[in-house]
Each structure stands twice: as structure tokens, then as C-alpha cells.
Design an enzyme around this catalytic site. Sequence first.
Site, PDB file in Angstrom:
ATOM      1  N   ASP A  64      20.673  66.335 -70.989  1.00  0.00           N
ATOM      2  CA  ASP A  64      20.982  66.938 -72.284  1.00  0.00           C
ATOM      3  C   ASP A  64      22.403  67.508 -72.321  1.00  0.00           C
ATOM      4  O   ASP A  64      22.812  68.215 -71.405  1.00  0.00           O
ATOM      5  CB  ASP A  64      19.957  68.051 -72.570  1.00  0.00           C
ATOM      6  CG  ASP A  64      19.854  68.375 -74.050  1.00  0.00           C
ATOM      7  OD1 ASP A  64      20.912  68.531 -74.696  1.00  0.00           O
ATOM      8  OD2 ASP A  64      18.733  68.473 -74.549  1.00  0.00           O
ATOM      9  N   THR A 101      19.853  67.978 -80.549  1.00  0.00           N
ATOM     10  CA  THR A 101      18.979  67.454 -79.506  1.00  0.00           C
ATOM     11  C   THR A 101      17.786  66.648 -80.015  1.00  0.00           C
ATOM     12  O   THR A 101      17.569  65.512 -79.584  1.00  0.00           O
ATOM     13  CB  THR A 101      18.477  68.628 -78.638  1.00  0.00           C
ATOM     14  OG1 THR A 101      19.621  69.246 -78.058  1.00  0.00           O
ATOM     15  CG2 THR A 101      17.548  68.153 -77.543  1.00  0.00           C
ATOM     16  N   GLU A 168       4.865  64.246 -76.669  1.00  0.00           N
ATOM     17  CA  GLU A 168       3.518  64.836 -76.623  1.00  0.00           C
ATOM     18  C   GLU A 168       2.747  64.629 -77.929  1.00  0.00           C
ATOM     19  O   GLU A 168       1.609  65.061 -78.060  1.00  0.00           O
ATOM     20  CB  GLU A 168       3.624  66.336 -76.321  1.00  0.00           C
ATOM     21  CG  GLU A 168       4.129  66.622 -74.916  1.00  0.00           C
ATOM     22  CD  GLU A 168       4.596  68.057 -74.787  1.00  0.00           C
ATOM     23  OE1 GLU A 168       3.761  68.955 -74.915  1.00  0.00           O
ATOM     24  OE2 GLU A 168       5.811  68.273 -74.581  1.00  0.00           O
ATOM     25  N   ASP A 220      23.296  70.990 -70.917  1.00  0.00           N
ATOM     26  CA  ASP A 220      23.327  71.579 -72.267  1.00  0.00           C
ATOM     27  C   ASP A 220      23.126  73.099 -72.216  1.00  0.00           C
ATOM     28  O   ASP A 220      23.805  73.847 -72.918  1.00  0.00           O
ATOM     29  CB  ASP A 220      22.229  70.951 -73.128  1.00  0.00           C
ATOM     30  CG  ASP A 220      22.263  71.441 -74.562  1.00  0.00           C
ATOM     31  OD1 ASP A 220      23.177  71.033 -75.301  1.00  0.00           O
ATOM     32  OD2 ASP A 220      21.406  72.249 -74.939  1.00  0.00           O
ATOM     33  N   ASP A 267      22.273  63.108 -75.017  1.00  0.00           N
ATOM     34  CA  ASP A 267      21.937  63.080 -76.441  1.00  0.00           C
ATOM     35  C   ASP A 267      23.144  63.397 -77.337  1.00  0.00           C
ATOM     36  O   ASP A 267      23.178  63.004 -78.498  1.00  0.00           O
ATOM     37  CB  ASP A 267      20.765  64.028 -76.755  1.00  0.00           C
ATOM     38  CG  ASP A 267      20.983  65.436 -76.217  1.00  0.00           C
ATOM     39  OD1 ASP A 267      21.891  65.650 -75.379  1.00  0.00           O
ATOM     40  OD2 ASP A 267      20.231  66.340 -76.627  1.00  0.00           O
ATOM     41  N   HIS A 268      24.118  64.105 -76.806  1.00  0.00           N
ATOM     42  CA  HIS A 268      25.299  64.526 -77.576  1.00  0.00           C
ATOM     43  C   HIS A 268      26.270  65.182 -76.606  1.00  0.00           C
ATOM     44  O   HIS A 268      25.928  65.390 -75.437  1.00  0.00           O
ATOM     45  CB  HIS A 268      24.909  65.526 -78.675  1.00  0.00           C
ATOM     46  CG  HIS A 268      24.099  66.668 -78.118  1.00  0.00           C
ATOM     47  ND1 HIS A 268      24.661  67.642 -77.320  1.00  0.00           N
ATOM     48  CD2 HIS A 268      22.778  66.948 -78.169  1.00  0.00           C
ATOM     49  CE1 HIS A 268      23.706  68.477 -76.939  1.00  0.00           C
ATOM     50  NE2 HIS A 268      22.555  68.074 -77.424  1.00  0.00           N
ATOM     51  N   HIS A 357      27.216  72.058 -80.492  1.00  0.00           N
ATOM     52  CA  HIS A 357      27.208  70.642 -80.865  1.00  0.00           C
ATOM     53  C   HIS A 357      26.392  70.535 -82.136  1.00  0.00           C
ATOM     54  O   HIS A 357      25.740  71.500 -82.538  1.00  0.00           O
ATOM     55  CB  HIS A 357      26.605  69.793 -79.740  1.00  0.00           C
ATOM     56  CG  HIS A 357      25.218  70.234 -79.358  1.00  0.00           C
ATOM     57  ND1 HIS A 357      24.088  69.779 -79.995  1.00  0.00           N
ATOM     58  CD2 HIS A 357      24.781  71.129 -78.435  1.00  0.00           C
ATOM     59  CE1 HIS A 357      23.021  70.354 -79.470  1.00  0.00           C
ATOM     60  NE2 HIS A 357      23.409  71.192 -78.522  1.00  0.00           N
TER      61      HIS A 357
HETATM   62 ZN   LIG Z   1      20.756  68.354 -76.626  1.00  0.00          ZN
END
Ligand SMILES: [Zn+2]
Length: 421
Positions: A64, A101, A168, A220, A267-268, A357
Site C-alpha cells: 500500500d 486505497t 471478505e 502507506d 495502489d497509489h 494521496h
Molecule cells: Zn492505499
Amino acid sequence: MARKSVVSFTSLIELLLILIGISIAAAPIVFANANTLKASYSVENVARPLVKLKRPVVILISSDGFRFGYQFKTPTPNIHRLIRNGTEAETGLIPVFPTLTFPNHYSIVTGLYPAYHGIIANWFTDPNSGETFTKRSQEPHWWLGEPLWQTVVKHGLIAATYFWPGSEVKKGSWNCPPKYCQPFNKKVPFEERVDTVLGYFDLPSDEIPSFMTVYFQDPDSQGHRVGPDHPEITEAVANIDRIIGKLITGLEKRGVFDDVNIIMVGDHGMVGTCDGKFLYLEDLAPWIEIPESWVQSYYPLLAIRPPAGVSPAIVEDFPARLHYSANYRISPIIGLLDEGFMVEQRNLSQRTCAGAHGYDNAYFSMRTIFIGHGPKFAKGRKVPSFENVQIYNMVTSILNIQGASNNGTASFSNFVLLPNR
Ligand SMILES: [Zn+2]
């Protein structure tokens, strides 16, 4: 509110966006697409045959907030081993907007833009039902589209998730079986996550999952606290590299490292917020008053939903390249913040200097990494940057299964993957 007021509200909003440095105009960026992509030269032209495994396996790893460039902060021998012997997006992977995220992780596994998969932010309120989506919401009605674990199971194969947003959620053919689906718990040590995944390869061959996800919340977590340029990030990146090394070693011990397709992404990215780029909606009161109750989120996504009866008609369309429209869940007024800007209701003198972000995905700071390693990826190949909605088709192509329709380009995988023999 009378119609006249509505008009003036609208123009004031536009004025406001301009005045406070929020841009709703398109920033220039080159997006790679299937027509412009040309992979660099590689001596290999077909996928390598499997030696030990009976069928293709994909391990999808997310680190992340792994901003593109972090891999050069410190020696990362294991990540670089994957890069050297695999295929890399040479200038990084482009996240979807908003570069948050949950929207991005779910785009990676569905091939859909957030407007289509429904997870339009990490937190939002459904204007019809009044229900609020949070990172803990597991009700299937929030999560549209068909994530990879669902597609894989639908084809009679096994999928395993060691954390991933949406994993999940019990939907369609996926019921999050306890043996193969771990409920999110950020306290589980990274080593344990990797050990569990490695353990799947010790199962009888017909119980080995064809598709596995592994998620690490670093770097992250550090990025938000200290910004992208702090030594803590360097440490976190070195730790992720060590964990990747553990995975590689475990796969080697089992004789399957060269059989497994590893896709490592983030993810970023992350950008520092230490330049004092603060905006307070309260300061704009002389021009327009925006009540706190109208604001769904402040930054990096300024989302404003006025109450029923106020119908703002934004003259200038939100940039089409962001694909952030045509979903009733998206707030009617979106302020696209310039890089590093933060917006709050009022100045409480709580200025922070850290990282954030969620900004326009045109910013290079929002980019993350893409590395593919394994029998379907050419060694040492570099490909141009592409958007993460292409990954879904890449995985279904490796697994030789028919994916659900999505926003990725059907032929894209041919530019990144080696064809089967
Ligand atoms: Zn993230």
C-alpha cells in the site's frame, strides 16, 4: 433555495474553485493504451513451461502506498531481482481517480473504474438510502462488478485472499471460505501472511489456489504519518523488500519460484503536504457559505453534496479522463485539488506536515509500481505506464479463464504477457 440563488451558487462555486487554487480543468498527461504500447525487445517470445505446478498460479501482491521511485531509496535486492528477471512498467503504474486505497484496490481486482465498481471513495454516503460506506462495510450491495476471486472460483479453480479490500464480501460464487480467506487484521505480522501463502504450496496439488492475494499496509501507514521523504519510509521499503525476499526463498525451497506468476503492485503513490497549501472553506464565507453538513470529504477529494432542492449545474464538465461520473454515489460537486493541497472547514491551527494521496492520477507522485515475474512475463522487459484497470484481464489471461466484462482493453494483456506456446 430559489432558482436564481442556484445559478449564483453555481457560479460562485466555480469562482471559488478558481480562487482557491482548485483546478477542475484537465492537466496534460499521456496515458498509454493498447494502440500506443510497444514492449521493449526481449529474446523470449513464448511463455516458459511449468516444471512442477500442474496449472498456472498468480500471486497478486499489494504494498500500500508504494510510490513509484521508492524502489530506489535504498537497496531493494529482492524487488530488483523481480524487476531484472521480469517485466516492469518502466515509469510506474497509473492508479485510478480518486487515488485512494479502496477505490484502487477494487479497480485492480475488477478491471473497473470506481464509477462502475461502486467504491467511489474510502468513505461516502449513499444519497438514496442514506447509508454510509466505510472501510468496514461488507454488504455486497456496495461492491459492484466481479472481483478476481469470484471469477476464479466461478471457473472451478481455487482462490485465496490474505487481505484485499472487498475480499471478505460474500458475493456470487465467492463465500470467503475460512481456509482460503483471511479477515483483515493489520496486526498480523507480514511474515505470517507470507508463511500462510507459502503453506498453500504444501497442499495436495488440487488444493493449491490458482490465484492468491497478499496485502501489506506499508509503506502507506508511514507515508501518512511522516511524508514520502522521511527515513521511516526508507526503513519501511527495506522491510517490504525483506518480506518479498522471504516469499522468493520460500517458493524456491518448494521448487515453484519459476512456475509462479508474481504480480507486485501498489495502489497509489504519496505526496508531501509540508508546503503550507491549506485552504479553509470558512474563509470563503464572504463569497459563499458552504455548511459543514454539505461536505462529504475535504481532501484530497473535496466532495460536496448540497441538500435536496439545491441543484448545482456545473458548466465545466469534470475531466472525462478521470472516469469519475455517471454514478449517483459520486457527489455532484467535486473539487479537484492541486497536488499537495489540503482543505478544511476552518483553521483550527492543526496544520500537519506529512503525506497524502487521493489527488489527480495525472500527478507523477500518485504513481505506484508494477512488476510481473514468472513464466508469462519476459525477463528484463520494460513496458510503458498503464492504468491498473488492465490488471484484471492480465490475470484471467494467465489463468486461461474468461473474465467478466470490464474497463480494461481486451487485447492489452498481449502487450505485457508472453503468449502460450
Ligand atoms: Zn492505499
